[in-house]
Design a protein around this motif. Structure first.
Motif, short mmCIF file in Angstrom:
data_model
loop_
_atom_site.label_atom_id
_atom_site.label_comp_id
_atom_site.label_asym_id
_atom_site.label_seq_id
_atom_site.Cartn_x
_atom_site.Cartn_y
_atom_site.Cartn_z
N ALA C 46 0.84 -1.20 0.00
CA ALA C 46 0.00 0.00 0.00
C ALA C 46 0.88 1.26 0.00
CB ALA C 46 -0.94 -0.01 1.21
N LEU C 47 1.94 1.25 0.79
CA LEU C 47 2.83 2.42 0.82
C LEU C 47 3.52 2.61 -0.53
CD1 LEU C 47 4.48 2.23 4.37
CD2 LEU C 47 2.75 3.86 3.56
N LEU C 48 3.98 1.52 -1.13
CA LEU C 48 4.61 1.63 -2.45
C LEU C 48 3.61 2.17 -3.47
CD1 LEU C 48 6.64 -1.71 -2.59
CD2 LEU C 48 7.61 0.59 -2.85
N ALA C 49 2.40 1.66 -3.44
CA ALA C 49 1.39 2.11 -4.40
C ALA C 49 1.07 3.59 -4.19
CB ALA C 49 0.13 1.27 -4.26
N LEU C 50 1.06 4.01 -2.95
CA LEU C 50 0.77 5.40 -2.61
C LEU C 50 1.88 6.32 -3.11
CD1 LEU C 50 -1.24 7.15 -0.90
CD2 LEU C 50 0.30 6.81 1.04
N GLY C 51 3.13 5.81 -3.12
CA GLY C 51 4.25 6.62 -3.55
C GLY C 51 5.32 6.80 -2.49
N VAL C 228 -7.68 9.63 0.89
CA VAL C 228 -7.13 8.67 -0.09
C VAL C 228 -7.79 7.31 0.07
CG1 VAL C 228 -5.07 7.33 -0.68
CG2 VAL C 228 -4.89 9.82 -0.39
N TRP C 229 -7.90 6.86 1.30
CA TRP C 229 -8.53 5.55 1.56
C TRP C 229 -9.99 5.53 1.10
CZ3 TRP C 229 -3.90 4.49 2.01
CH2 TRP C 229 -3.43 3.30 2.52
N ARG C 235 -13.43 3.19 -5.41
CA ARG C 235 -13.10 2.81 -6.79
C ARG C 235 -12.81 1.32 -6.88
NH1 ARG C 235 -9.57 7.90 -9.21
NH2 ARG C 235 -11.30 9.37 -9.07
N ALA C 236 -12.05 0.81 -5.91
CA ALA C 236 -11.72 -0.61 -5.93
C ALA C 236 -12.98 -1.47 -5.80
CB ALA C 236 -10.73 -0.93 -4.81
N ALA C 237 -13.88 -1.04 -4.92
CA ALA C 237 -15.11 -1.81 -4.71
C ALA C 237 -15.92 -1.90 -6.00
CB ALA C 237 -15.95 -1.19 -3.60
N SER C 238 -15.85 -0.84 -6.81
CA SER C 238 -16.67 -0.80 -8.03
C SER C 238 -16.16 -1.77 -9.10
CB SER C 238 -16.74 0.62 -8.58
OG SER C 238 -15.49 0.96 -9.18
N LEU C 254 -4.80 2.85 -5.50
CA LEU C 254 -3.87 3.75 -4.78
C LEU C 254 -2.81 4.28 -5.74
CD1 LEU C 254 -2.98 2.09 -1.34
CD2 LEU C 254 -4.37 4.14 -1.73
N ALA C 255 -2.29 3.38 -6.58
CA ALA C 255 -1.23 3.78 -7.50
C ALA C 255 -1.77 4.70 -8.60
CB ALA C 255 -0.58 2.55 -8.12
N ALA C 256 -3.02 4.49 -8.99
CA ALA C 256 -3.60 5.27 -10.10
C ALA C 256 -4.13 6.63 -9.65
CB ALA C 256 -4.74 4.47 -10.76
N LEU C 257 -4.31 6.78 -8.36
CA LEU C 257 -4.93 7.99 -7.82
C LEU C 257 -4.12 9.24 -8.16
CD1 LEU C 257 -7.48 8.09 -5.94
CD2 LEU C 257 -5.91 8.56 -4.08
N GLU C 258 -4.80 10.24 -8.66
CA GLU C 258 -4.17 11.54 -8.89
C GLU C 258 -4.56 12.48 -7.74
OE1 GLU C 258 -2.03 12.34 -11.12
OE2 GLU C 258 -2.15 10.40 -12.16
N PRO C 259 -3.66 13.37 -7.35
CA PRO C 259 -4.03 14.31 -6.28
C PRO C 259 -5.36 15.01 -6.55
CG PRO C 259 -1.68 14.46 -6.70
CD PRO C 259 -2.24 13.49 -7.72
N SER C 260 -5.63 15.37 -7.79
CA SER C 260 -6.87 16.09 -8.08
C SER C 260 -8.11 15.25 -7.79
CB SER C 260 -6.88 16.55 -9.54
OG SER C 260 -6.77 15.42 -10.39
N ASP C 261 -7.95 13.92 -7.81
CA ASP C 261 -9.10 13.05 -7.49
C ASP C 261 -9.61 13.29 -6.07
OD1 ASP C 261 -8.79 11.84 -9.97
OD2 ASP C 261 -7.53 10.23 -9.19
N LEU C 262 -8.72 13.78 -5.22
CA LEU C 262 -9.09 13.95 -3.81
C LEU C 262 -10.00 15.15 -3.59
CD1 LEU C 262 -5.69 13.11 -2.12
CD2 LEU C 262 -7.70 11.67 -2.32
#
Lengths: 281, 281, 281
Positions: C46-51, C228-229, C235-238, C254-262
């Motif tokens: 999860a941390l790696l995916a987050l960045g 983020v969570w 998104r993952a649930a969908s 988590l890896a695909a998330l863009e800051p603007s998505d937040l």
């Protein structure tokens, strides 16, 4: 994946990766892993998918006995508890080919002291990233924990020195994998950067080298494992949406891999002053 | 999956697997796992998907207390650190039904001594592969580490002897799962070979038996868990590309499974000299 | 996901979650996790995916040194071995922002004593479920092991008291995530219930808070991680069939998330007697 064509005569060589993988699939070698808590599950699943029989036997009083019947042993220093340190000391004395993965060595004193101590028991293979190899050879300050901050070619001289000092094959993982012994240098070209976005890709590669060491010489085991990782990670990346699905697909691809698939991996061999680049068969 | 039809009158029996799963889903029993480092994550996720509430409470000073409030306890000897050994000693004394999974017992002395010691605390269920059951019963040399080198029926007599000696239900996992107590023998037929290509399939099955022991008798818990594993693994295999995607799909199928789905599992029951084969309802 | 629109003037606030995630992606902070055996792999991934750059350095003699170079530290008490307890004592003294995740505190004495002891070293963030926060604040009996039996709002007063006593941000995870300091209260709205059907969702959230603490203030780190969570789990649930595929998809998201998505996460802020509800930018 870059495939280079040879323009020079072949140097004497061991079995090609395809033959090493075939031998592993026939033998299903018992592969003992003393490894870190983060990657035990992924490592065991990668070995099973590859065709080996993993066993994470890592307690004192059992590890040495087990190493005596195992075909290959991995000692990975990622989270070396006191019991694992003693188990590692037992296991490396069993006379079975063993792989040292000196995770984050250099900056952290407990594992650094242990890695130096274990070198006396002559690992068949030392696998690490460039920063770890530099640190173990005494030529670098170590990376940023588990991250390499150097590139494999930065570590070529250190890897060679380490190979000469210990008699081991030294495998430096990175964008291109460098495999070195006292005289030879091989570069395995290919792979997916997604392997670095998932924990345990490198640790499981060390385990694959231990498994392959049960069926072929260390230098050839290191090449074969790197070639398998290159192909399987490329294939997995091509069907993945991100690091989560990549890790799953990587295990599927390891299991689906046929020895003949390895014939297309780009492998570059150097010996002394001659350089041969080509597709190794 | 083979479904056999009964041709003899039913023997007295406990709840069918469907009812046991329904009871588990209602109770969501707190299930304590003292288990090996390789499979903790998969085991916890399998229990959650099944409908139980896992807790890996495995340190001395807490394990006994926790076992007192848990509905079922698993003691799996895969990587038994000194702290886990003491935690296991505490937990089995709490009076809660507990499952012993004697991983790789026989060849390895520390866990073998512990397994024998723990037997005195009377496990509700002993679950292992044929080699482990033979070794624990004193009739075999143990397998090749974690791999069974014997088939379940090779271990039938040893399993019966162990059941009579300890009062436990003994579950021998393999192509067909054998579940034995002092008098009865049940075979659960079905399942996917992919379960053996993923680490933790058997370990998590032991955990499921512990969870089901919280809501039904040990013999019926062992049957129900084996039936769930058979159906969920078959369904998962049908949508998987290899061992990586199988492990993921297995968790999805565990969660999707309805109690009524268990009505189709092939279960064969023997008692004394009568053999009843049939679809158990 | 509920998005509420503000009808009151903004209170002074730190960086929005989008900016915090951007800062994390730029810095890739070294994040040390002393965490439980069940979730190490998922947490690292999860941390790696987050960045972030995870490192599970958790042995005495190294943990304190490593904490000195890490950007953030997580101390999760899920399976606190003796070595981990000493490692935690070292790590929290390094002056690096650290997150306390008091898993199952209250009912279990070893971790409860340790959690109370560690509080003296002033965690930047305390993250737990409602039952854990109530227990740590001395207002509850603790949950049922790792399960919350209370809702976040039941723990609001206890969280505030704990924040005032320790100076920490207190994050109470649940259907709505509550983030509290001595004066402020924020609710992060959204997320998928599937996060509770997979082990490690909450534990990895604590790790994400530790990583974000390296680049922003604790209160803002806790809000950003929760945002983020919420988005990634929805998104993952969908795209998931069940808990197995959800865990995989969560890492992909988590890896695909863009800051603007937040920018679309529903965040509700209260201070003193004013309540502002709105989409936080």
């Amino acid at each position: 994946m870059v495939v280079r064509t040879s323009s020079s005569p072949s140097t004497p060589a061991g079995p090609a990766p395809a033959e090493s993988l075939e031998a592993l699939r026939r033998a299903a070698p018992l592969t003992q892993c003393i490894t870190n808590a983060v990657v035990t599950n992924f490592t065991a699943n990668a070995l099973l998918a590859l065709g080996a029989a993993p066993a994470m036997c890592d307690i004192p009083g059992e590890a040495g006995l087990f190493a005596g019947v195992a075909g290959g042993v991995l000692v990975n220093l990622g989270t070396p508890t006191a019991e694992q340190r003693d188990a590692a000391r037992e296991a490396v004395g069993a006379g079975t080919p063993w792989v040292l993965d000196p995770v984050a060595v250099g900056a952290l004193p407990v594992r650094t002291a242990l890695a130096r101590e274990l070198l006396a028991a002559r690992p068949a293979i030392i696998r690490g990233n460039a920063s770890e190899i530099l640190a173990l050879a005494g030529s670098g300050a170590g990376g940023r924990g588990v991250d390499a901050t150097d590139s494999p070619d930065d570590a070529l001289e250190a890897a060679r020195a380490l190979a000469r000092e210990t008699g081991a094959t030294v495998a430096v993982s990175g964008e291109v994998d460098l495999i070195v012994d006292a005289e030879r240098t091989v570069r395995v070209i290919g792979g997916s950067v997604l392997l670095t976005r998932v924990t345990g890709g490198g640790c499981a590669l060390g385990a694959a080298m231990a498994a392959l060491s049960a069926v072929t010489a260390p230098f050839d085991a290191a090449i074969a494992a790197s070639a398998v990782w290159a192909i399987a990670s490329e294939r997995a990346a091509s069907v993945s949406r991100g690091p989560g699905s990549f890790a799953v697909a990587f295990l599927d691809e390891l299991a689906a891999l046929e020895p003949s698939d390895l014939r297309s991996v780009g492998i570059e061999t150097e010996r002394a002053d001659t350089v041969e680049t080509g597709v190794r068969r």
